[in-house]
Design a protein around this motif. Structure first.
Motif, PDB file in Angstrom:
ATOM      1  N   ALA A 170       0.825  -1.207   0.000  1.00 45.33           N
ATOM      2  CA  ALA A 170       0.000   0.000   0.000  1.00 45.33           C
ATOM      3  C   ALA A 170       0.862   1.261   0.000  1.00 45.33           C
ATOM      4  N   ILE A 171       1.961   1.232   0.718  1.00 43.59           N
ATOM      5  CA  ILE A 171       2.879   2.378   0.732  1.00 43.59           C
ATOM      6  C   ILE A 171       3.422   2.632  -0.661  1.00 43.59           C
ATOM      7  N   LEU A 172       3.850   1.578  -1.338  1.00 44.40           N
ATOM      8  CA  LEU A 172       4.410   1.734  -2.678  1.00 44.40           C
ATOM      9  C   LEU A 172       3.366   2.243  -3.665  1.00 44.40           C
ATOM     10  N   GLU A 173       2.158   1.728  -3.571  1.00 41.42           N
ATOM     11  CA  GLU A 173       1.086   2.200  -4.451  1.00 41.42           C
ATOM     12  C   GLU A 173       0.774   3.672  -4.191  1.00 41.42           C
ATOM     13  N   GLN A 174       0.706   4.045  -2.930  1.00 39.12           N
ATOM     14  CA  GLN A 174       0.425   5.434  -2.570  1.00 39.12           C
ATOM     15  C   GLN A 174       1.533   6.361  -3.053  1.00 39.12           C
ATOM     16  N   ALA A 175       2.774   5.966  -2.831  1.00 39.26           N
ATOM     17  CA  ALA A 175       3.919   6.799  -3.211  1.00 39.26           C
ATOM     18  C   ALA A 175       3.975   7.019  -4.714  1.00 39.26           C
ATOM     19  N   SER A 176       3.718   5.978  -5.483  1.00 36.78           N
ATOM     20  CA  SER A 176       3.837   6.064  -6.934  1.00 36.78           C
ATOM     21  C   SER A 176       2.616   6.703  -7.588  1.00 36.78           C
ATOM     22  N   ARG A 177       1.414   6.303  -7.168  1.00 36.19           N
ATOM     23  CA  ARG A 177       0.203   6.671  -7.893  1.00 36.19           C
ATOM     24  C   ARG A 177      -0.457   7.952  -7.402  1.00 36.19           C
ATOM     25  N   ARG A 178      -0.270   8.299  -6.126  1.00 32.73           N
ATOM     26  CA  ARG A 178      -0.990   9.441  -5.578  1.00 32.73           C
ATOM     27  C   ARG A 178      -0.056  10.543  -5.071  1.00 32.73           C
ATOM     28  N   LYS A 179       1.042  10.178  -4.455  1.00 33.47           N
ATOM     29  CA  LYS A 179       1.942  11.190  -3.910  1.00 33.47           C
ATOM     30  C   LYS A 179       2.901  11.745  -4.956  1.00 33.47           C
ATOM     31  N   GLY A 180       3.311  10.915  -5.895  1.00 34.63           N
ATOM     32  CA  GLY A 180       4.273  11.365  -6.894  1.00 34.63           C
ATOM     33  C   GLY A 180       5.694  11.377  -6.377  1.00 34.63           C
ATOM     34  N   LEU A 181       5.998  10.511  -5.417  1.00 36.24           N
ATOM     35  CA  LEU A 181       7.351  10.406  -4.881  1.00 36.24           C
ATOM     36  C   LEU A 181       8.206   9.519  -5.786  1.00 36.24           C
ATOM     37  N   ASP A 182       9.401   9.978  -6.083  1.00 40.36           N
ATOM     38  CA  ASP A 182      10.331   9.171  -6.870  1.00 40.36           C
ATOM     39  C   ASP A 182      11.052   8.151  -5.997  1.00 40.36           C
ATOM     40  N   ILE A 183      11.244   8.499  -4.729  1.00 37.96           N
ATOM     41  CA  ILE A 183      11.951   7.634  -3.780  1.00 37.96           C
ATOM     42  C   ILE A 183      11.185   7.641  -2.464  1.00 37.96           C
ATOM     43  N   VAL A 184      10.950   6.457  -1.910  1.00 39.69           N
ATOM     44  CA  VAL A 184      10.313   6.369  -0.600  1.00 39.69           C
ATOM     45  C   VAL A 184      11.116   5.411   0.277  1.00 39.69           C
ATOM     46  N   GLY A 185      11.397   5.827   1.489  1.00 33.40           N
ATOM     47  CA  GLY A 185      12.097   4.989   2.447  1.00 33.40           C
ATOM     48  C   GLY A 185      11.114   4.407   3.441  1.00 33.40           C
ATOM     49  N   VAL A 186      11.053   3.100   3.524  1.00 29.98           N
ATOM     50  CA  VAL A 186      10.189   2.422   4.500  1.00 29.98           C
ATOM     51  C   VAL A 186      11.068   1.925   5.635  1.00 29.98           C
ATOM     52  N   ILE A 187      10.800   2.407   6.844  1.00 30.35           N
ATOM     53  CA  ILE A 187      11.733   2.156   7.936  1.00 30.35           C
ATOM     54  C   ILE A 187      11.248   1.051   8.884  1.00 30.35           C
ATOM     55  N   ASP A 188      10.424   0.138   8.327  1.00 29.52           N
ATOM     56  CA  ASP A 188      10.059  -1.085   9.037  1.00 29.52           C
ATOM     57  C   ASP A 188      10.386  -2.311   8.187  1.00 29.52           C
TER      58      ASP A 188
END
Length: 391
Positions: A35-53
Motif C-alpha cells: 500500500a505504501i508503494l502504491e500510494q507513493a507512486s500513484r498518488r503522492k508522486g514520490l520518486d523515492i520512498v524509504g520504508v523504515i520497518d
C-alpha cells in the motif's frame, strides 16, 4: 548520464503486515508495504520512498512475494523499483545505552533485501520483538553504527529534536559524541518542529546533510515533509553519493512544515497547554508538573554556533489537507484531475486549478507555494494551525 531531480521521503511506517498483524502499533492498519508503494507512486508522486520497518520478517515476505510475481524488482544499484517509485529499505531502532540520558531513535538503511535480512538476523539477538517497529536495541549506539557501516548501510539519527526519543530531546546532554561516533553519521533528520536555520545553531551539526521526512503513520501523511535530490538515477547508491555531495549530486531543496506548526515547537503545559519557559517545573496556570520543553527552547539551550554553513533552501509547505477548504472530496477531486500531490503542489497553474476546485482552494495552494502562510504555533503535543493569505 546526466543529473536529474527526484522527490524523496525516507521515513514512512508500515502499519500492518500482510497477515494483518501490527508492525507500527500507532500506524494505520491499511498501510502495508504494498500500500505504501502504491500510494507513493500513484498518488503522492514520490520518486523515492524509504520504508523504515523493512526489518520485520513479514514485511520482507510480502516484498519478496511482490518481487517474485513481477510487481517490483531489485536494482543493481540498490533499492527496489515499483512502478515509478524506488523503495529504500530502512529500519527505525531505539537506542538507550549506558552513555545516553534517554531513548534515541535512529534510522538504518541497507541497499538490498539480502543485507536487510542479515540485519534482521543480527537484531533478533539484540531485540525483544523483531516483528515490531522502533524497538529497543540492547547494545550501544556505537556498536549499531559499526554494524551498519561495515555492511554498506547509512546511519541517520531520527527527528533529532523531538522531546521524546530523540538525540537532542533527551538522549544526550550536550553533544552527540556522548553516544555516537561522529564520523559514522551519514545525515541528520530534522523532524517536524525544526528547520535548517534552527538546527544550524548547533555547530556539531554543520558537517552533516539535513533530511526532511514525513515520519508518516498513515497514507495521507506521506510526503508532508520531503526533499528534492539531484541524482543520476533513483537508487540507494546514488542517494548515498548525494549525502556526500559527490559529482554534482546532493540535496537541493528541503520541503517541510514551518516549525511553528510542530506539536513540540514551544514549551507548554501538557495538561492545559498554557505557554511556559524552559526553566518552569510547574505550570503557572494550572499547577501541573507536566511541562513539555519545546524544540525551539531546547535548541536555544544547545546553541553554540556563531555562523552557519551554506545550505539548500528550506521551503515551508504543508500537506494539501491542512489547507482550509481541502476536505476529503476536494482532495480526491483535485488528485483525480492532476495526478499526484507533487504535480499539484509544484506544477499546476492557478488557472487550471480553478477549473476543478473553488478559487479559495486554488488561492490557498498558490499562497502555500509562495510561502505566504499565517501560522498559529503548536506545542505540548498539539499541532499548530495554518491560515493562508487569500487577499
Amino acid at each position: 548520464m546526466s543529473i536529474s531531480s527526484y522527490f524523496a521521503d525516507l521515513h514512512v511506517h508500515v502499519g500492518s503486515d500482510w497477515y494483518g498483524k501490527p508492525v507500527k502499533i500507532t500506524g494505520s492498519k491499511s498501510l502495508t508495504i504494498t500500500a505504501i508503494l502504491e500510494q507513493a507512486s500513484r498518488r503522492k508522486g514520490l520518486d523515492i520512498v524509504g520504508v523504515i520497518d523493512a526489518h520485520a520478517p513479514a514485511v520482507q515476505e510480502e516484498l519478496t512475494h511482490l518481487i517474485e510475481h513481477g510487481g517490483a524488482r531489485e536494482l543493481a544499484e540498490g533499492g527496489v523499483l515499483f512502478e515509478e517509485t524506488v523503495l529504500l529499505l530502512g529500519a527505525e531502532i531505539e537506542i538507550y545505552d549506558a552513555a545516553s540520558s534517554g531513548p534515541i531513535h535512529v534510522l538504518c538503511y541497507f541497499p538490498t533485501l539480502k543485507k536487510m535480512k542479515a540485519f534482521t538476523e543480527r537484531l533478533s539477538h539484540k531485540m525483544t520483538n523483531i516483528n515490531l517497529s522502533s524497538q529497543r536495541f540492547y547494545g550501544t549506539g556505537r556498536e549499531l553504527q559499526g554494524y551498519v557501516h561495515e555492511h554498506g548501510g547509512w546511519f541517520i539519527p531520527a527527528h533529532v529534536f523531538t522531546p521524546f526519543k530523540s538525540m537532542y530531546g533527551k538522549g544526550v546532554k550536550t553533544s552527540l559524541r556522548e553516544v555516537f561516533d561522529a564520523d559514522r553519521i551519514d545525515a541528520v533528520e530534522l523532524g517536524l518542529s525544526s528547520d535548517t536555520e534552527m538546527a544550524d545553531q548547533i555547530e556539531e551539526l554543520h558537517r552533516y546533510p539535513f533530511l526532511t521526512n514525513s515520519d508518516a503513520h498513515s497514507a495521507i501523511r506521506m510526503a508532508r515533509e520531503y526533499q528534492l535530490v539531484d541524482l543520476e538515477q533513483a537508487s540507494f547508491s546514488e542517494f548515498g553519493k548525494a549525502l556526500k555531495q559527490m559529482g554534482g549530486r546532493g540535496v537541493r531543496k528541503n520541503f517541510g512544515m514551518n516549525p511553528k506548526l510542530g506539536k513540540y515547537h514551544r514549551t507548554v503545559c501538557a495538561v492545559c497547554f498554557h505557554p511556559g519557559s524552559p526553566s518552569d517545573r510547574t505550570c503557572k496556570a494550572c499547577g501541573s508538573k507536566k511541562m513539555v520543553k519545546g524544540v525551539a527552547d531546547r535548541i536555544e539551550e544547545l546553541s553554540s554556533a556563531s555562523s552557519a554553513p551554506q545550505r539548500p533552501d528550506y521551503i515551508y509547505q504543508v500537506p494539501l489537507d491542512y489547507l482550509p477548504g481541502v476536505g476529503n472530496k476536494t482532495y480526491e477531486k483535485i488528485l483525480e484531475a492532476f495526478g499526484t500531490e507533487m504535480a499539484i503542489i509544484h506544477e499546476v497553474s492557478y488557472q487550471d486549478m480553478i477549473e476543478v476546485v473553488p478559487k479559495n482552494v486554488a488561492a490557498a495552494i498558490v499562497s502555500m507555494r509562495e510561502g505566504e502562510l499565517e501560522i498559529l504555533e503548536g506545542g505540548g503535543g498539539v499541532y499548530g494551525k495554518v491560515q493562508p493569505k487569500l487577499s
